[in-house]
Design a protein around this motif. Structure first.
Motif, PDB file in Angstrom:
ATOM      1  N   THR A 354       0.814  -1.225   0.000  1.00  0.00           N
ATOM      2  CA  THR A 354       0.000   0.000   0.000  1.00  0.00           C
ATOM      3  C   THR A 354       0.849   1.279   0.000  1.00  0.00           C
ATOM      4  O   THR A 354       0.482   2.281  -0.619  1.00  0.00           O
ATOM      5  N   LEU A 355       1.975   1.247   0.685  1.00  0.00           N
ATOM      6  CA  LEU A 355       2.807   2.451   0.752  1.00  0.00           C
ATOM      7  C   LEU A 355       3.367   2.841  -0.611  1.00  0.00           C
ATOM      8  O   LEU A 355       3.713   4.007  -0.831  1.00  0.00           O
ATOM      9  N   ARG A 356       3.454   1.902  -1.513  1.00  0.00           N
ATOM     10  CA  ARG A 356       3.955   2.236  -2.845  1.00  0.00           C
ATOM     11  C   ARG A 356       2.962   3.102  -3.618  1.00  0.00           C
ATOM     12  O   ARG A 356       3.330   3.720  -4.616  1.00  0.00           O
ATOM     13  N   VAL A 357       1.733   3.140  -3.150  1.00  0.00           N
ATOM     14  CA  VAL A 357       0.741   4.031  -3.742  1.00  0.00           C
ATOM     15  C   VAL A 357       0.478   5.223  -2.822  1.00  0.00           C
ATOM     16  O   VAL A 357       0.342   6.359  -3.259  1.00  0.00           O
ATOM     17  N   VAL A 358       0.431   4.959  -1.508  1.00  0.00           N
ATOM     18  CA  VAL A 358       0.113   6.018  -0.541  1.00  0.00           C
ATOM     19  C   VAL A 358       1.185   7.110  -0.542  1.00  0.00           C
ATOM     20  O   VAL A 358       0.876   8.307  -0.547  1.00  0.00           O
ATOM     21  N   LEU A 359       2.453   6.721  -0.531  1.00  0.00           N
ATOM     22  CA  LEU A 359       3.521   7.716  -0.456  1.00  0.00           C
ATOM     23  C   LEU A 359       3.537   8.655  -1.668  1.00  0.00           C
ATOM     24  O   LEU A 359       3.560   9.879  -1.498  1.00  0.00           O
ATOM     25  N   PRO A 360       3.521   8.137  -2.907  1.00  0.00           N
ATOM     26  CA  PRO A 360       3.465   9.062  -4.046  1.00  0.00           C
ATOM     27  C   PRO A 360       2.190   9.905  -4.050  1.00  0.00           C
ATOM     28  O   PRO A 360       2.221  11.073  -4.443  1.00  0.00           O
ATOM     29  N   SER A 361       1.083   9.327  -3.601  1.00  0.00           N
ATOM     30  CA  SER A 361      -0.174  10.091  -3.561  1.00  0.00           C
ATOM     31  C   SER A 361      -0.076  11.243  -2.572  1.00  0.00           C
ATOM     32  O   SER A 361      -0.453  12.388  -2.871  1.00  0.00           O
ATOM     33  N   ALA A 362       0.421  10.944  -1.368  1.00  0.00           N
ATOM     34  CA  ALA A 362       0.571  11.999  -0.360  1.00  0.00           C
ATOM     35  C   ALA A 362       1.565  13.056  -0.817  1.00  0.00           C
ATOM     36  O   ALA A 362       1.367  14.262  -0.588  1.00  0.00           O
ATOM     37  N   THR A 363       2.626  12.609  -1.482  1.00  0.00           N
ATOM     38  CA  THR A 363       3.620  13.559  -2.001  1.00  0.00           C
ATOM     39  C   THR A 363       3.009  14.473  -3.053  1.00  0.00           C
ATOM     40  O   THR A 363       3.258  15.681  -3.067  1.00  0.00           O
ATOM     41  N   ALA A 364       2.195  13.917  -3.934  1.00  0.00           N
ATOM     42  CA  ALA A 364       1.546  14.726  -4.972  1.00  0.00           C
ATOM     43  C   ALA A 364       0.595  15.744  -4.356  1.00  0.00           C
ATOM     44  O   ALA A 364       0.542  16.910  -4.791  1.00  0.00           O
ATOM     45  N   ILE A 365      -0.159  15.326  -3.333  1.00  0.00           N
ATOM     46  CA  ILE A 365      -1.070  16.264  -2.671  1.00  0.00           C
ATOM     47  C   ILE A 365      -0.297  17.386  -1.993  1.00  0.00           C
ATOM     48  O   ILE A 365      -0.645  18.570  -2.109  1.00  0.00           O
ATOM     49  N   ALA A 366       0.760  17.016  -1.273  1.00  0.00           N
ATOM     50  CA  ALA A 366       1.580  18.036  -0.605  1.00  0.00           C
ATOM     51  C   ALA A 366       2.198  18.986  -1.611  1.00  0.00           C
ATOM     52  O   ALA A 366       2.219  20.208  -1.403  1.00  0.00           O
ATOM     53  N   LEU A 367       2.699  18.442  -2.718  1.00  0.00           N
ATOM     54  CA  LEU A 367       3.305  19.276  -3.748  1.00  0.00           C
ATOM     55  C   LEU A 367       2.277  20.215  -4.362  1.00  0.00           C
ATOM     56  O   LEU A 367       2.571  21.379  -4.660  1.00  0.00           O
ATOM     57  N   GLY A 368       1.053  19.719  -4.542  1.00  0.00           N
ATOM     58  CA  GLY A 368      -0.007  20.578  -5.076  1.00  0.00           C
ATOM     59  C   GLY A 368      -0.308  21.752  -4.163  1.00  0.00           C
ATOM     60  O   GLY A 368      -0.448  22.897  -4.611  1.00  0.00           O
ATOM     61  N   ILE A 369      -0.391  21.486  -2.854  1.00  0.00           N
ATOM     62  CA  ILE A 369      -0.663  22.567  -1.896  1.00  0.00           C
ATOM     63  C   ILE A 369       0.489  23.570  -1.888  1.00  0.00           C
ATOM     64  O   ILE A 369       0.282  24.794  -1.867  1.00  0.00           O
ATOM     65  N   ILE A 370       1.717  23.057  -1.918  1.00  0.00           N
ATOM     66  CA  ILE A 370       2.893  23.942  -1.938  1.00  0.00           C
ATOM     67  C   ILE A 370       2.866  24.844  -3.168  1.00  0.00           C
ATOM     68  O   ILE A 370       3.124  26.049  -3.082  1.00  0.00           O
ATOM     69  N   LEU A 371       2.534  24.284  -4.313  1.00  0.00           N
ATOM     70  CA  LEU A 371       2.509  25.075  -5.549  1.00  0.00           C
ATOM     71  C   LEU A 371       1.440  26.157  -5.509  1.00  0.00           C
ATOM     72  O   LEU A 371       1.666  27.284  -5.948  1.00  0.00           O
ATOM     73  N   ILE A 372       0.275  25.825  -4.981  1.00  0.00           N
ATOM     74  CA  ILE A 372      -0.807  26.819  -4.922  1.00  0.00           C
ATOM     75  C   ILE A 372      -0.398  28.010  -4.065  1.00  0.00           C
ATOM     76  O   ILE A 372      -0.532  29.171  -4.472  1.00  0.00           O
TER      77      ILE A 372
END
Length: 418
Positions: A354-372
């Protein structure tokens, strides 16, 4: 005083309450020029002295000007504007530099050099003239950074206060830093403009003041370092950020399918955590590099490259769009994971899967918030109030404080003879 049209060298000394040493400095500089047969003048740029320094300097033979902008740079910019010489040699008014020995500077300037730096480490530093922290850490470190970031192999003493330059060539640079950063700004702008820069040995002795110096070690050291970063965000932030982000992305891509083995070592989800971290850290460095560049451009410190205007990508709209896309990608992946979890009855899951999907997903969400929010911050850096004409406008006083030192000096009376 010599005819202004005949002046070849102007020695400019910034002054703030230097009554103990200003007369000695003025007389040394004038005598040194006379011994060399050079037609010159001494300009003392007073920065608000309250101890009678201007009157002492005037009586010693200097032309005194009153700098309208407080600070080391503000005083020097005012003095340079008032100078009549083809060449300007700037120094300090604390009797620490050898103002009676300006011959090497003048010889290099006459040979066509645009800037001539003094080097105290080659000329000699008397005991107690420079604090150990400055001598063995601060100056060597900042000088190394300056040489590395701006390709200045011939400058061994980046912050020597005794230096000469062609007045017109330096004025063309539009120097504007009012504080101690002026020393770095002069060298950096000259280097970026491809000016010819040379170096000559000079000495440093204990100053003749009974009070502490104006220089503050940590405050002014940080201001110099910050200035270097603003002028070189590509090497200090953008390139490292890009390398770290790409390394994180590559590691993530390699570990998503499953465990990897290399050099006899097994890399699994623990390594994937650090790859995700590298992506976020690299992205932050890239954004900070953009902020530094944007700040420098907006404040008139640096100029946008006409061929590569990459700061346009930091617009609010582009950052929000990229942030939303990254956030949606992360949310979609999260929904998939939660759905699979529900199919399994919300029971225990294998974290290595599960972490192989959860980690990239959480990273993408965090990166999206940072960019905004980075887009919002970048737009704030670009804001400029428009109602600045009237003195009664609330923004008028604030706007006046933002005017670069050179502009304020140009609008003020140039000289006053004491």
């Amino acid at each position: 005083m010599p005819n202004s049209a005949a002046v070849e060298v102007s020695v400019v000394l910034p002054c703030l309450n230097e009554a103990e040493t200003i007369e000695t400095c003025v007389r040394k500089a004038l005598q040194g020029l006379a011994d060399l047969g050079v037609t010159g003048e001494v300009i003392v740029s007073d920065n608000g002295s309250t101890d009678g320094s201007p009157a002492i300097a005037g009586a010693a033979g200097a032309t005194v000007v009153h700098a309208p902008v407080r600070g080391y740079g503000g005083a020097l910019i005012c003095g340079i504007e008032a100078a009549n010489g083809r060449f300007v040699i700037m120094g300090d008014a604390d009797d620490s530099y050898d103002l009676a020995n300006l011959g090497p500077f003048i010889a290099h300037l006459r040979s066509g050099r645009d800037v001539v730096m003094g080097n105290r480490f080659k000329g000699g530093i008397t005991a107690g003239a420079m604090p150990a922290l400055h001598r063995y850490l601060g100056n060597p470190l900042l000088s190394w950074l300056g040489r590395t970031l701006f390709t200045l192999p011939g400058v061994g003493d980046f912050h020597c206060g005794l230096r000469g330059f062609n007045r017109d060539r330096i004025r063309e640079l539009g120097l504007c830093m009012a504080g101690m950063e002026f020393a770095s700004e002069l060298v950096i702008r000259a280097a970026l403009a491809k000016y010819s820069i040379s170096e000559v040995p000079t000495t440093l002795q204990r100053d003749g003041r009974s009070r502490p110096p104006h220089l503050r070690t940590w405050r002014d050291g940080w201001r110099h370092l910050r200035f270097l970063l603003v002028f070189a965000p590509k090497r200090t932030l953008l390139v490292p950020g890009l390398v770290i982000a790409l390394a994180g992305l590559l590691g993530t891509a390699c570990l998503l399918p499953g465990e990897r083995h290399a050099f006899g070592v097994s890399f699994d989800v623990s390594a994937l955590v650090y790859c995700s971290l590298a992506v976020l850290v690299g992205a932050q460095l890239l954004l900070f590099g953009g902020f530094a560049r944007l700040y420098g451009i907006q404040e008139g410190i640096t100029r946008e490259d006409k061929h590569v205007r990459w700061t346009r990508w930091l617009s609010f709209e582009r950052c929000v769009l990229a942030g939303v896309l990254f956030g949606l990608a992360g949310l979609v992946s999260t929904v998939v994971v939660v759905t699979d979890w529900g199919t399994a009855g919300f029971g225990a899951l294998d974290p290595r899967v599960t972490l192989r999907v959860v980690l990239p997903s959480a990273t993408a969400i965090a990166l999206g918030i940072i960019l905004i929010f980075s887009g919002l911050f970048a737009s704030l850096l670009s804001l400029r109030p428009t109602g600045r004409n009237g003195p009664g406008h609330p923004a008028a006083a604030e706007a006046e404080s933002e005017i670069p030192a050179q502009r304020q000096i140009a609008e003020a009376p140039r000289t006053s003879q004491v």
